[in-house]
Design an enzyme around this catalytic site. Structure first.
Site, PDB file in Angstrom:
ATOM      1  N   GLU A  31       7.623  -1.424  -2.716  1.00 36.38           N
ATOM      2  CA  GLU A  31       7.876  -0.242  -3.347  1.00 36.38           C
ATOM      3  C   GLU A  31       9.524   0.202  -3.163  1.00 36.38           C
ATOM      4  OE1 GLU A  31       5.131   2.762  -1.625  1.00 36.38           O
ATOM      5  OE2 GLU A  31       3.415   1.813  -2.448  1.00 36.38           O
TER       6      GLU A  31
ATOM      7  N   GLU B 247      -2.145  -2.867  -2.473  1.00 35.70           N
ATOM      8  CA  GLU B 247      -2.536  -1.712  -1.835  1.00 35.70           C
ATOM      9  C   GLU B 247      -3.576  -1.015  -2.582  1.00 35.70           C
ATOM     10  OE1 GLU B 247       0.655   0.959  -0.500  1.00 35.70           O
ATOM     11  OE2 GLU B 247       1.941  -0.787   0.264  1.00 35.70           O
TER      12      GLU B 247
END
Length: 849
Positions: free
Chosen positions: A432, A508
């Protein structure tokens, strides 16, 4: 400190000195000594502490691994994102040791598995080495600073003030340290590389590359020329999982003094036994270096023989068949132990995850302790091995102008350390990274990193994880990656559309929220309806974080539908310190875990188990059945089971049979998170999918007594479970997970502490304060109860239960054997006692984790 405790501390320090002083001799092979006991520690910046004669007698005596902040105190006014614990600061460690005079001429190394953060290592007052990433292992060459036959002092300064983190990072020397003494002719640190370039049922080619170091001083001959290189014989032997020699080969390499060279050998293994998730068979490569007629060094490397690949259309393949990745993300802390890494604590986490049906681990978001990979090798768990989180935030990269040098240094250490583990199937270079993946400079940096990893290890793919498909897919960030990894909400769908040839990992998934033991009625009106005054999250498993995050059922459905995806990694396997969404001000630890911070499974554990491990009989009823204020009112009952139907009984009366609805939950993304109906029933549109994976009776009129569920699969009865109303608290029950401790100073025993009624039923609302006392050769390493709001120190000897349960952790003392006794007591309840044995390290048996 009491005199008895002072005496024990002195014994441990002397024991440490004795172990290190064991002679290896000028001509002995390498020794790898435990360097974890007899340290002195102090907080604060002590500039004079580097001096060998500095008086540290007033400092605290500690054993490694050591996290200086985990004992607290918690700061109730601090933001919870980093755990409300005092981890920022400077800490100093000192340790005295001796090496025999006859070791002069040997090489001496200090191997640190991890120091948080920016460690500087001094030996006898001089800077011997330093490192600049708190999660990565490193070696310090102490040879030129050692005084053989005399006292030496090693000093470590750790500085966390320059480290940034999105969670609790810990502080200090939180992983083990090893003192290595070896001949100048030796195998380099992480110098063995084992690959299997060809594998079939009939044979496997095993390629072993060995980096041979000759640190003998260069000597000039009388004519001014250097001494000729030393001829070093390298004997490599491969052993099968039973320890039988399979094949051996001897080669020779010539190495000048002060230089190193690599020798490559290829050995053929007939009828190889493959490493797999169900059969994690490990081979061993043993290397012996010989020079001038005698053995100089020996090195041992475990490895596995397997094939794997990530495909664009059919997910992940292991040994020629598709294997669905059923993975979890794990942060590096261990709850009450903080960042301090103990193999026994890690094994416990992994076994709990494996029992739930997990077959894969993502090391979110940092280089793990090396023992994690060793355990995954042995247990048959696949690993998504991640080096960094955000490069510009949490990677300890303080100077962006040093990007390539810093990244090369960390990546080389990471890959060289971990490359021989068969469990590792993908390298991740970051997570991220926001603007990095969309800027021109960032795209160049991603390409640099991907190329660097492929150069260091061409046998595994490279990935990074992101969650913003629109931004990422517009640029070229994915072009240099072998596999794309996506976080949350089916964010991988756009990548599939635009880059159909790129394999995909769901790195995720879910991001569900819950608090073990806490139930609130009526059901939430939406997945983000959790503004309860208690600041806990309901454990009916109907809540998740905001945005593209979901309850587990939606990602079950996606993985059933999108078979091109290799599989999912749930956020997260365990609760962890920091990131306490949705209550960042009040809480100190997360709500994401399938298992709570103390390692006690939440209800969600059984939901995953029922889906991920259908071969195991699972029947789990929720909620508890103590509702004195709801007599005559509806209390919804859920059942998590691997069965496809079940009948529910209350006090012997049938409440009907329910079946899972295989048509429920359309593939793709949910239609919305708002309900079509309100009130006590679970909302219709978003929550329809749960009827595909759960059984529920929404209108059970509460009466105290016994719930019983009888489950069926394909019409056959598979088992039953009960949930009883508990009576008044009557006793403390202690349930140890181990039968013995190993007296090595690092072994742990987790003991579950429960309040029960007279019949042994757990009292699900008990919050009693429990007092703990330990006698014998062990210490109380910590106590936890899973309460994300609790501010009781993990190091206290009194700690409350949380919804009926807590966990006490015992740590063995090094070299001390005998009977260990844990005594617990609660006001008005009385005492409970458990005894166990601490045995010599080589003779202990475990019987569980």
């Amino acid at each position: 400190m009491h005199t008895r405790h002072k005496r024990r501390a002195c014994i441990r320090e002397l024991l440490s000195l004795v172990l290190i002083a064991l002679p290896c001799g000028a001509h002995a092979l390498r020794t790898d000594e435990d360097f974890n006991f007899g340290w002195r520690f102090s907080l604060g910046d002590h500039a004079q502490a580097v001096e060998p004669d500095f008086d540290d007698s007033s400092w605290q005596t500690v054993a490694l691994p050591h996290d200086w902040a985990i004992g607290g105190p918690f700061d109730p006014k601090a933001d919870g994102s980093q755990g409300k614990l005092p981890w920022r600061g400077v800490g100093w460690y000192r340790k005295a040791f001796t090496l025999p005079a006859e070791n002069k001429g040997d090489r001496v190394y200090l191997d640190f598995d991890g120091v948080m953060a920016f460690p500087q290592v001094y030996v006898n007052g001089r800077l011997a080495g330093q490192w600049d990433y708190g999660y990565m292992s490193f070696r310090v060459d102490a040879t030129d600073f050692i005084k053989f036959g005399r006292k030496n002092v090693v000093v470590v300064r750790a500085d966390t003030t320059r480290h940034d983190s999105r969670w609790y990072p810990g502080a200090g020397i939180y992983r083990k340290v090893t003192l290595t003494v070896c001949d100048p002719v030796h195998v380099a640190h992480w110098g063995t590389c084992v690959t299997t370039p060809s594998v079939s049922d009939e044979s496997a080619a095993v390629r072993v590359k060995t980096v041979v170091v000759n640190d003998s001083p260069r000597v000039l001959r009388e004519d001014g020329g250097p001494d000729p290189p030393r001829k070093i014989e390298v004997e490599t032997t491969l052993e099968d999982p039973q320890g039988n020699v399979v094949v051996a080969q001897t080669g020779e390499v010539s190495v000048l003094g002060g230089c190193r060279r690599e020798l490559e050998q290829t050995l053929e293994v007939p009828r190889p036994l493959r490493w797999d998730v169900a059969t994690p068979r490990l081979y061993t490569a043993r290397s012996v270096l010989r020079c001038e007629g005698r053995d100089r060094d020996r090195a041992t490397t475990s490895f596995g023989i397997r094939t794997f690949k990530f495909t664009a259309d059919d997910g992940f393949h292991l040994n020629g068949r598709r294997v669905q990745l059923k993975g979890v993300n794990l942060h590096h802390d261990h709850g009450p132990l903080g960042a301090a890494f103990f193999p026994a604590a890690m094994e416990r986490q992994l076994r709990i995850m494996q029992d739930m049906g997990a077959n894969a681990i993502r090391t979110s978001h940092n280089a793990p302790a090396p023992e994690l990979l060793k355990l995954c090798d042995e247990l048959g768990l696949l690993v998504f091995n991640e080096l960094f989180d955000k490069w510009d935030a949490t990677a300890d990269l303080l100077d962006s102008g040093e990007f390539e040098a810093f990244m090369t240094r960390q990546s080389q250490a990471f890959v060289h350390r971990d490359r021989n583990h068969p469990c590792v199937v993908v390298w991740s270079i970051g997570n991220e990274m926001d603007s990095t993946v969309t800027s021109a400079q960032g795209i160049r940096q991603i390409a640099f990193m991907a190329g660097l990893f492929r150069q260091l290890d061409p046998t595994r793919p490279v990935t990074l994880a992101d969650w913003r498909p629109e931004e990422v897919c517009r640029g070229q960030a994915l072009a240099s990656l072998d596999v794309t990894s996506w976080n949350y909400g089916r964010s991988y769908a756009l990548s599939r559309e635009r880059f159909p040839d790129k394999p995909i990992i769901y790195s995720e998934s879910a991001s569900a929220l819950s608090t073990r033991g806490f139930y609130r009625l009526p059901h939430p009106a939406s997945k983000i309806d959790y503004e309860y005054p208690e600041r806990y999250v309901d454990s009916y498993d109907l809540n998740s974080a905001s945005g593209p995050r979901d309850i587990p059922d939606w990602d079950f459905r996606r993985m059933e539908t999108d078979r091109y995806v290799a599989g999912e990694f749930v956020w997260t396997g365990f609760d962890y310190l920091g990131e306490p969404t949705p209550f960042p001000r009040e809480a100190h630890s997360s709500y994401f875990g399938i298992v709570d911070l103390a390692g006690i499974p939440k209800d969600r554990d059984y939901l995953y188990r029922s889906h991920w491990a259908p071969e195991k009989t699972t029947l789990h009823i929720l909620p508890h059945w103590n509702w004195p204020n709801r007599v005559g009112q509806a209390v919804p009952v859920f059942l998590y089971t691997n069965g496809d139907s079940a009948e529910l009984f209350l006090n012997g009366r049938s409440l009907g049979r329910r079946s899972k609805q295989r048509h429920a939950g359309p593939p793709g993304n949910p239609a919305g998170s708002k309900p079509a109906t309100a009130g006590g029933a679970a909302p219709a549109r978003y929550y329809d999918v749960i009827d595909r994976y759960r059984l529920r009776w929404e209108d059970v009129v509460y009466q105290p007594g016994e719930l019983k569920a009888v489950a069926y699969r394909d019409g056959r009865r598979i088992g039953e479970a009960t949930r009883k109303t508990a009576g008044p608290p009557a006793a403390i029950r202690l349930t140890p997970a181990r039968t013995e401790l190993r007296a090595d100073g690092n072994d742990l025993c987790y003991i579950t502490v429960e309040m029960v009624d007279a019949d042994g039923t757990v009292c699900p609302l008990a919050m009693d304060e429990i007092a703990y006392a330990v006698e014998g050769p062990a210490t109380l390493a910590g106590v936890g109860n899973g309460d994300p709001l609790g501010l009781d120190s993990f190091a206290d000897h009194t700690h409350p239960l949380f919804y009926g349960k807590a966990v006490a952790i015992l740590r063995s003392r090094p070299g001390e054997t005998g009977t260990v006794t844990l005594k617990t007591s609660a006001k008005g309840i009385g005492c409970a006692v458990h005894t166990m044995r601490s045995r010599p390290a080589r003779g202990a048996t475990t019987g569980g984790t």
